[in-house]
Motif scaffolding. Structure first.
Motif, mmCIF file in Angstrom:
data_model
loop_
_atom_site.group_PDB
_atom_site.id
_atom_site.type_symbol
_atom_site.label_atom_id
_atom_site.label_comp_id
_atom_site.label_asym_id
_atom_site.label_seq_id
_atom_site.Cartn_x
_atom_site.Cartn_y
_atom_site.Cartn_z
ATOM 1 N N GLY A 88 12.059 13.490 -10.941
ATOM 2 C CA GLY A 88 11.952 14.776 -10.264
ATOM 3 C C GLY A 88 13.210 15.101 -9.491
ATOM 4 O O GLY A 88 13.768 16.199 -9.601
ATOM 5 N N LEU A 89 13.687 14.119 -8.720
ATOM 6 C CA LEU A 89 14.897 14.347 -7.924
ATOM 7 C C LEU A 89 16.087 14.626 -8.834
ATOM 8 O O LEU A 89 16.929 15.484 -8.545
ATOM 9 C CB LEU A 89 15.186 13.128 -7.053
ATOM 10 C CG LEU A 89 14.213 12.899 -5.900
ATOM 11 C CD1 LEU A 89 14.478 11.566 -5.217
ATOM 12 C CD2 LEU A 89 14.317 14.032 -4.887
ATOM 13 N N ARG A 107 1.420 11.836 -6.402
ATOM 14 C CA ARG A 107 1.791 12.982 -5.563
ATOM 15 C C ARG A 107 3.191 13.485 -5.865
ATOM 16 O O ARG A 107 3.438 14.671 -5.977
ATOM 17 C CB ARG A 107 1.725 12.607 -4.078
ATOM 18 C CG ARG A 107 0.346 12.392 -3.567
ATOM 19 C CD ARG A 107 -0.427 13.715 -3.507
ATOM 20 N NE ARG A 107 -1.835 13.508 -3.787
ATOM 21 C CZ ARG A 107 -2.699 12.951 -2.968
ATOM 22 N NH1 ARG A 107 -2.304 12.554 -1.801
ATOM 23 N NH2 ARG A 107 -3.959 12.791 -3.307
ATOM 24 N N SER A 108 4.102 12.537 -6.013
ATOM 25 C CA SER A 108 5.493 12.967 -6.116
ATOM 26 C C SER A 108 5.703 13.828 -7.352
ATOM 27 O O SER A 108 6.332 14.875 -7.279
ATOM 28 C CB SER A 108 6.414 11.760 -6.123
ATOM 29 O OG SER A 108 5.948 10.783 -7.014
ATOM 30 N N SER A 109 5.131 13.396 -8.468
ATOM 31 C CA SER A 109 5.395 14.179 -9.667
ATOM 32 C C SER A 109 4.559 15.451 -9.668
ATOM 33 O O SER A 109 4.949 16.467 -10.235
ATOM 34 C CB SER A 109 5.135 13.356 -10.926
ATOM 35 O OG SER A 109 3.770 13.301 -11.203
ATOM 36 N N SER A 164 9.882 4.811 -7.762
ATOM 37 C CA SER A 164 9.062 5.463 -8.770
ATOM 38 C C SER A 164 9.942 6.204 -9.760
ATOM 39 O O SER A 164 10.796 7.000 -9.376
ATOM 40 C CB SER A 164 8.086 6.430 -8.099
ATOM 41 O OG SER A 164 7.856 7.543 -8.919
ATOM 42 N N GLU A 165 9.731 5.925 -11.036
ATOM 43 C CA GLU A 165 10.524 6.600 -12.048
ATOM 44 C C GLU A 165 10.212 8.094 -12.070
ATOM 45 O O GLU A 165 11.075 8.922 -12.304
ATOM 46 C CB GLU A 165 10.261 5.990 -13.425
ATOM 47 C CG GLU A 165 11.203 4.851 -13.727
ATOM 48 C CD GLU A 165 10.695 3.958 -14.834
ATOM 49 O OE1 GLU A 165 9.469 3.702 -14.872
ATOM 50 O OE2 GLU A 165 11.501 3.520 -15.651
ATOM 51 N N GLU A 166 8.944 8.430 -11.797
ATOM 52 C CA GLU A 166 8.551 9.838 -11.822
ATOM 53 C C GLU A 166 9.262 10.604 -10.711
ATOM 54 O O GLU A 166 9.777 11.693 -10.918
ATOM 55 C CB GLU A 166 7.035 9.977 -11.646
ATOM 56 C CG GLU A 166 6.243 9.241 -12.689
ATOM 57 C CD GLU A 166 5.457 10.178 -13.585
ATOM 58 O OE1 GLU A 166 5.801 11.376 -13.634
ATOM 59 O OE2 GLU A 166 4.502 9.709 -14.225
ATOM 60 N N LEU A 167 9.270 10.005 -9.509
ATOM 61 C CA LEU A 167 9.903 10.682 -8.386
ATOM 62 C C LEU A 167 11.400 10.814 -8.630
ATOM 63 O O LEU A 167 11.997 11.870 -8.415
ATOM 64 C CB LEU A 167 9.644 9.899 -7.096
ATOM 65 C CG LEU A 167 10.359 10.461 -5.874
ATOM 66 C CD1 LEU A 167 9.843 11.849 -5.544
ATOM 67 C CD2 LEU A 167 10.193 9.538 -4.680
#
Ligand SMILES: Nc1ncnc2c1ncn2[C@@H]1O[C@H](COP(=O)(O)OP(=O)(O)OP(=O)(O)O)[C@@H](O)[C@H]1O
Ligand SMILES: [Mg+2]
Lengths: 336, 292
Positions: A252-253, A20-22, A246-249
């Protein structure tokens, strides 16, 4: 072969859509960029920039020159500041409405044309002259590039590393020793500060030496400024990474933090004359203050006192980010 | 009091899953305590609460006679089930890094000798083989000369030779008077190393005692094994434990049992007689459909 390809294709699609985050990020980010640039550049670039001194609301009628289109009028509080800009060809004319004076840089092509327009419209203005070489783009952009480098190195070097440590269990292994979170985090900050300062100094003084880029202020002031700026950005990286697993989140940040700074912190282009909303947004970004202060030192010879407002804001931001990071910091990891 | 470690009514819940469901035990000084159980039994969860790495949902952990706290880390050595180490550091640098965290440390050369790290001291820690890595992780657990050592599945993934070497190492640590808490799936490991064993299943302790006690308690006599196909569809006058293709019969009178089997026209091809070991106990306690 197709079925194998399809199987991996499907698996990867699920991975993407279920993260979801990414996912949110991948959709939100392009929109944000488009809206951002619409607001900054929506009104198009003016042909001339003219500095205006002592403009009050009390004026009943403005000079005819000020009704012309495609000229941007930038108000200045102080004459010196405006004249400095004119000397460096960053603005084309300076007008003093009270005293009916104007200043033009005779070496500036744009200044020449703007002067013709002014004299035509308002012949009652008297001529004054300033002199100065244009500031080369390389001199102007160098503090921006250094600042950007510091930003990436600080945010990703600290933020990403901590999330990675958290994910792969290094953090958990360290938690199982008497090492405290404070010691761990301080070590991360110091290590990155050292790296960032080293790299920034090499780029700065290297290009000064090799390309004789402009360095009007003192090296000490510059180093102090870069140090404080790096501290603020590293703290921001810490705050972003303090909790995330999470590396993806985190990625994103990080992007959400870096892109606006790349666009709005005057790394590549000046925001002088941009809408006030954009300017105040830019002022909320640490990189803006880092780049502005460094630029004032190298291209205008400002002293630490003269850039102290930027530095104070950076110190304040550092305190804020560190506070957030300390509140949220999480040793735990998913790793088992 | 000689209990180095004790836990009371320890519970850990993850959302609706209860990973550890109210367990209590204590470990005396100098003992090697084994926590056994199938995958997902809650061993790692339990050991991490004892280490102070994760917080119990309820219950109490006491280390060295005090409620567990970060202070205890100085006296505790921990080897996780699996851990990443910081990248780009050699074995020697990794040892140095961890040594810096503690006020009291064991002599480095002694540690290198004890864990046989000599031959790869200057290798990147990421490039170690499974067994070498395990030895390094153990060395890190011992670096502060701890009184209490936690080992979570220290020999999983090692070849039989390396496992035996590792056992010798653990026994050497024991001889130094350390208390050891270890989890394992290997019954031979527990039998060799542990003075005291708790078998866990689904978050609870299902058995507790020394290896010999446990065997005495659960098995009388010997076990007779037969291929499952041999007894298929036959009714026999004793309890059998059926485990995949094998049937297990416990008996104190082998002669009589074999005679009964023969009378029931069971083929005795493939019949084995052996004394029970912890493996059998483990299966009996945690596994697989019992039928009369
Ligand atoms: N962070 C977590 N969130 C949710 N469930 C968890 C978490 N950690 C463990 N569990 C669950 O708790 C149960 C016990 O896990 P634990 O790791 O303690 O088992 P274990 O006995 O160590 O197993 P193994 O022998 O495979 O290492 C498992 O069902 C596991 O899925
Ligand atoms: Mg486990």
């Amino acid at each position: 072969m197709m079925s194998r390809l399809l199987a991996v294709f499907n698996a990867r699609n699920k991975e993407f859509w279920r993260d979801r985050s990414s996912l949110a990020w991948n959709f939100a980010f392009p929109f944000l960029l488009v809206f951002g640039f619409y607001f900054i550049f929506g009104q198009g670039m003016p042909m001339f920039k003219v500095g205006v001194i002592s403009e009050h609301d009390a004026y009943i009628s403005r000079p005819a020159f000020m009704q012309l289109s495609h000229i941007q009028f930038v108000p200045y509080e102080e004459l010196d500041q405006a004249l400095n800009r004119a000397r460096r060809h960053q603005i084309d004319l300076v007008l003093d409405l009270d005293r009916q004076l104007y200043w033009v840089n005779e070496e500036s092509r744009n200044g020449y044309v703007a002067e013709r327009l002014l004299v035509n419209a308002d012949p009652e203005f008297n001529r004054r002259v300033v002199q100065g070489e244009p500031i080369r783009y390389v001199d102007w952009v160098l503090p921006g590039i250094i600042g950007m480098n510091i930003m990436f190195s600080s945010l990703f070097g600290v933020g990403y590393a901590i999330v990675r440590y958290r994910k792969n269990g290094v953090l958990k292994r360290l938690k199982a020793t008497p090492l405290s979170a404070f010691e761990f985090v301080s070590a991360q900050i110091l290590s990155r500060l050292l790296t960032v300062m080293l790299v920034a100094s090499i780029i700065y003084f290297g290009s000064h030496w090799a390309l004789s880029t402009l360095m009007l202020g003192s090296a000490f002031s510059l180093l102090v400024t870069l140090f404080i700026g790096a501290l603020a950005l590293i703290s921001l990286g810490l705050a972003v990474a303090s909790r995330s697993r999470s590396e993806e989140l985190t990625g994103g940040l990080m992007n959400m933090a870096t892109w606006p700074m790349m666009g709005l912190s005057q790394v590549w282009f000046s925001l002088e004359g941009a809408p006030p909303m954009v300017q105040s947004l830019a002022n909320a970004l640490p990189l803006t203050h880092l780049v502005s202060a460094a630029r004032e030192i190298t291209t205008e010879g400002a002293s630490l006192m003269q850039v102290s407002d930027h530095l104070l804001i950076l110190v304040g931001m550092t305190a804020l980010f560190l506070g957030v990071a300390a509140l949220l910091f999480n040793w735990d990891s998913d790793h088992r | 009091m000689t209990d180095l470690l004790s836990i009371h009514n320890l519970v850990k819940r993850y959302k609706q899953l209860t990973a550890v469901d109210g367990i209590s035990f204590s470990v005396a000084k100098g003992q090697c305590f084994g926590l056994l159980g199938p995958n997902g039994a809650g061993k790692t969860t339990t050991i991490e609460m004892m280490e102070g790495i994760s917080k119990p949902t309820s219950g109490e952990v006491r280390l060295f006679g005090e409620p567990a706290s970060r202070k205890a880390f100085e006296r505790v050595g921990i080897q996780f089930q699996n851990t990443a180490l910081q990248d780009y550091l050699t074995v020697a640098e990794t040892l140095k890094l961890f040594a810096a965290f503690y006020t009291k440390t064991i002599d480095r050369d002694e540690l290198v000798e004890l864990c046989s790290l000599g031959e790869f001291l200057n290798r990147d820690a990421r490039k170690l083989s499974g067994g070498q890595r395990q030895r390094l992780l153990l060395a890190l657990a011992l670096i502060n000369d701890p009184d209490l050592v936690f080992l979570d599945e220290p020999t999983t993934g090692l070849d039989p030779q390396s496992r035996r070497n590792f056992w010798e190492l653990v026994q050497a640590i024991k001889r130094r008077g350390k208390t050891i808490v270890l989890t394992t799936h290997y019954m031979d490991e527990a039998e060799t190393l542990c003075d005291d064993i708790a078998i866990m299943d689904q978050g609870r302790i299902v058995e507790r005692g020394s290896p010999a006690q446990l065997l005495d308690r659960h098995f009388e006599g010997v076990m007779v094994h037969l291929p499952a196909s041999a007894v298929d569809g036959k009714t026999l006058p004793f309890d059998m434990l059926i485990n995949r293709e094998r049937v297990e019969i416990q008996t104190t009178a082998v002669d009589a049992t074999v005679r009964q089997l023969a009378d029931a026209q069971v083929s005795l091809t493939g019949l084995q007689v052996k004394s029970p070991n912890l493996d059998d106990l483990f299966l009996k306690l945690t596994g697989h459909a019992l039928r009369a």
